[in-house]
Design an enzyme around this catalytic site. Structure first.
Site, PDB file in Angstrom:
ATOM      1  N   ASP A 134      41.617   4.842 -51.232  1.00  0.00           N
ATOM      2  CA  ASP A 134      41.726   5.124 -49.798  1.00  0.00           C
ATOM      3  C   ASP A 134      42.936   6.031 -49.565  1.00  0.00           C
ATOM      4  O   ASP A 134      44.069   5.604 -49.771  1.00  0.00           O
ATOM      5  CB  ASP A 134      41.884   3.809 -49.027  1.00  0.00           C
ATOM      6  CG  ASP A 134      41.807   4.020 -47.519  1.00  0.00           C
ATOM      7  OD1 ASP A 134      41.772   5.191 -47.081  1.00  0.00           O
ATOM      8  OD2 ASP A 134      41.789   3.013 -46.791  1.00  0.00           O
ATOM      9  N   HIS A 146      43.601   7.218 -46.611  1.00  0.00           N
ATOM     10  CA  HIS A 146      44.105   6.847 -45.281  1.00  0.00           C
ATOM     11  C   HIS A 146      44.348   8.061 -44.385  1.00  0.00           C
ATOM     12  O   HIS A 146      45.158   7.994 -43.453  1.00  0.00           O
ATOM     13  CB  HIS A 146      45.423   6.059 -45.444  1.00  0.00           C
ATOM     14  CG  HIS A 146      45.408   4.727 -44.767  1.00  0.00           C
ATOM     15  ND1 HIS A 146      46.306   4.385 -43.788  1.00  0.00           N
ATOM     16  CD2 HIS A 146      44.593   3.663 -44.914  1.00  0.00           C
ATOM     17  CE1 HIS A 146      46.053   3.147 -43.370  1.00  0.00           C
ATOM     18  NE2 HIS A 146      45.024   2.698 -44.036  1.00  0.00           N
ATOM     19  N   GLU A 158      38.191   7.756 -50.084  1.00  0.00           N
ATOM     20  CA  GLU A 158      38.017   7.431 -48.658  1.00  0.00           C
ATOM     21  C   GLU A 158      39.039   8.182 -47.805  1.00  0.00           C
ATOM     22  O   GLU A 158      40.228   8.217 -48.156  1.00  0.00           O
ATOM     23  CB  GLU A 158      38.207   5.920 -48.509  1.00  0.00           C
ATOM     24  CG  GLU A 158      38.244   5.419 -47.079  1.00  0.00           C
ATOM     25  CD  GLU A 158      38.314   3.894 -47.028  1.00  0.00           C
ATOM     26  OE1 GLU A 158      37.801   3.230 -47.961  1.00  0.00           O
ATOM     27  OE2 GLU A 158      38.896   3.357 -46.071  1.00  0.00           O
ATOM     28  N   GLU A 169      35.890   4.828 -40.720  1.00  0.00           N
ATOM     29  CA  GLU A 169      36.551   3.778 -39.950  1.00  0.00           C
ATOM     30  C   GLU A 169      37.089   4.313 -38.622  1.00  0.00           C
ATOM     31  O   GLU A 169      37.343   3.541 -37.712  1.00  0.00           O
ATOM     32  CB  GLU A 169      37.661   3.117 -40.766  1.00  0.00           C
ATOM     33  CG  GLU A 169      38.844   4.008 -41.047  1.00  0.00           C
ATOM     34  CD  GLU A 169      39.782   3.387 -42.077  1.00  0.00           C
ATOM     35  OE1 GLU A 169      39.433   3.408 -43.269  1.00  0.00           O
ATOM     36  OE2 GLU A 169      40.843   2.882 -41.703  1.00  0.00           O
ATOM     37  N   ASP A 199      33.315   0.410 -38.870  1.00  0.00           N
ATOM     38  CA  ASP A 199      33.939  -0.907 -38.725  1.00  0.00           C
ATOM     39  C   ASP A 199      33.184  -1.626 -37.624  1.00  0.00           C
ATOM     40  O   ASP A 199      33.098  -1.126 -36.496  1.00  0.00           O
ATOM     41  CB  ASP A 199      35.413  -0.725 -38.368  1.00  0.00           C
ATOM     42  CG  ASP A 199      36.165  -2.044 -38.373  1.00  0.00           C
ATOM     43  OD1 ASP A 199      35.675  -2.993 -37.715  1.00  0.00           O
ATOM     44  OD2 ASP A 199      37.222  -2.129 -39.008  1.00  0.00           O
ATOM     45  N   HIS A 257      33.654  -0.989 -43.120  1.00  0.00           N
ATOM     46  CA  HIS A 257      35.105  -1.171 -43.154  1.00  0.00           C
ATOM     47  C   HIS A 257      35.430  -2.546 -42.580  1.00  0.00           C
ATOM     48  O   HIS A 257      34.875  -2.934 -41.557  1.00  0.00           O
ATOM     49  CB  HIS A 257      35.699  -0.079 -42.262  1.00  0.00           C
ATOM     50  CG  HIS A 257      37.174  -0.062 -42.106  1.00  0.00           C
ATOM     51  ND1 HIS A 257      37.804  -0.458 -40.948  1.00  0.00           N
ATOM     52  CD2 HIS A 257      38.158   0.349 -42.946  1.00  0.00           C
ATOM     53  CE1 HIS A 257      39.108  -0.283 -41.088  1.00  0.00           C
ATOM     54  NE2 HIS A 257      39.359   0.199 -42.276  1.00  0.00           N
TER      55      HIS A 257
HETATM   56 MG   LIG Z   1      40.538   3.165 -44.958  1.00  0.00          MG
END
Ligand SMILES: [Mg+2]
Length: 385
Positions: free
Chosen positions: A185, A187, A211, A237, A260, A287
């Site tokens: 991830d 981010h 990700e 997400e 999510d 997510h």
């Molecule tokens: Mg993430």
């Protein structure tokens, strides 16, 4: 048992540790459903949106879940975005829970029944400033996990951080040596100038996916990444509806979508997003670094969705303290047991979570104000978290 004439009588919100927001809906005849509207760092805003939703839903037929969804989404004139879609998500989950409980069946049965026998899951290692990854991966393997996710880098500037990418390759290699699959991830911390280099560097290590290598704000930057390595591209997400996912699917730039269920309009909208993705041969991996109600919603949707692949779970995640973990506010924690890399499909009525209501009410008396840290670079400039 409530009759067909039952109406929604009460909608309550509970901010609970570590950073969650639970929603409870009760009908005039006493039927109850729980959902989760957690939007990490924005709980107060979502609680405000749910407060406004009371004006639309008190007196509404709780069985008309789709009508409630449309009412909240369309009638407010302004629509979409994380706050409004999280508010809808928590209410939607609670209405599905309530419906399942009234009928005495698990939610997945209301979604067409199961298309698999168990739900593959992965957990987190390494936290936001990843170190000591190899030991953490071995601990996860000992807990029964066969896959994990880790952060790719710490905070990183637009054109600084090749050293961090070298460190990433080293850490991912250690996890792969521990015999466990790993998703990485990023981010949204990496910016366009470094993104291709990051992907190419990890490609030989064959991660499960990369990700949010860059933020999902710009579909054309994601498109540039899609063709530059064999690493599957995951994101979602920070997308909240079918309309948000549409350009990524139409342009063919994503391999795994990660809505999510507490941010993207709940069970109802996640089902539709997954079905849209199926048309484009895209996998669905919700997510969920958050609480037990959101996770339960994911387990039911995953059970009934053909292109579902793997579920994120927050057990022992770095945001949780041991006393405030996934099962803290749940009276049937065994439903989240891990065996051979998977969780069982919940069989209790509704979402299957028995919420410890007294503990929730007590904890919500001192609302948390969770915020992510503010990271700054060498020269004092703000960095993505
Ligand atoms: Mg993430």
């Amino acid at each position: 048992m409530s009759s067909a004439a039952d109406r929604i009588g009460r909608i309550e919100c509970f901010p609970v540790l570590p950073r969650w927001l639970f929603v409870r809906i009760e009908t005039e005849q006493g039927a109850v459903g729980w959902g989760e509207a957690t939007l990490e760092g924005h709980g107060e805003a979502v609680a405000g949106a749910i407060d406004a939703a009371r004006d639309r839903l008190i007196g509404h037929d709780p069985d008309r879940i789709e009508d409630a969804w449309q009412l909240l989404h369309r009638l407010g004139f302004y629509r979409g975005g994380p706050v409004l879609m999280s508010a809808i998500a928590g209410i939607d989950q609670a209405l599905w829970d309530l419906r399942g409980r009234k009928l005495g069946v698990p939610v997945y049965q209301l979604l067409g029944g199961r298309v698999r026998n168990r739900i593959s899951v992965y957990a987190w290692i390494g936290g936001d400033r990843p170190a000591d990854i190899a030991d953490a991966a071995k601990q996860r393997a000992a807990q029964g996990f066969t896959a994990v996710k880790m952060n790719g880098t710490e905070d990183i500037g637009w054109l600084e951080g090749m050293r961090q990418i070298d460190a990433l390759v080293e850490r991912v290699g250690q996890v792969r040596e521990a015999g466990i699959d790993v998703g990485i991830d990023f981010h949204g911390r990496v910016h366009r100038p470094l993104a291709r280099a990051a992907l190419k560097a990890i490609e030989p290590l064959r991660p499960l996916f990369a990700e949010e290598v860059v933020l999902s704000d710009n579909v054309d930057v994601v498109a540039q990444l899609a063709g530059c390595s064999a690493v599957p591209i995951a994101l979602g997400e920070r997308l909240y509806s079918r309309w948000d996912y549409r350009p990524f699917l139409e342009k063919g730039v994503v391999d795994i979508i990660q809505p999510d269920l507490a941010h993207a309009g709940g069970i109802s909208e996640a089902r539709r997003i997954a079905a849209m993705a199926e048309v484009y041969d895209v996998a669905f991996a919700p997510h969920c670094p958050i609480g037990p109600l959101a996770l339960a919603a994911c387990l039911h949707v995953g059970a009934a969705t053909p292109n579902f692949v793997i579920q994120e779970v927050s057990l022992g995640i770095h945001y949780n303290r041991p006393a405030e973990d996934l099962t803290t506010l749940v009276r049937n924690p065994a439903m989240f047991g891990i065996e051979s890399g998977a969780m069982a499909i919940p069989e209790g009525p509704g979402l299957g979570v028995e919420v410890d209501e007294a503990a929730v009410r007590e904890m919500a008396k001192s609302p948390h104000r969770w915020r992510n840290p503010a990271w700054r670079g060498r020269d004092g400039e703000l960095r993505e978290w």
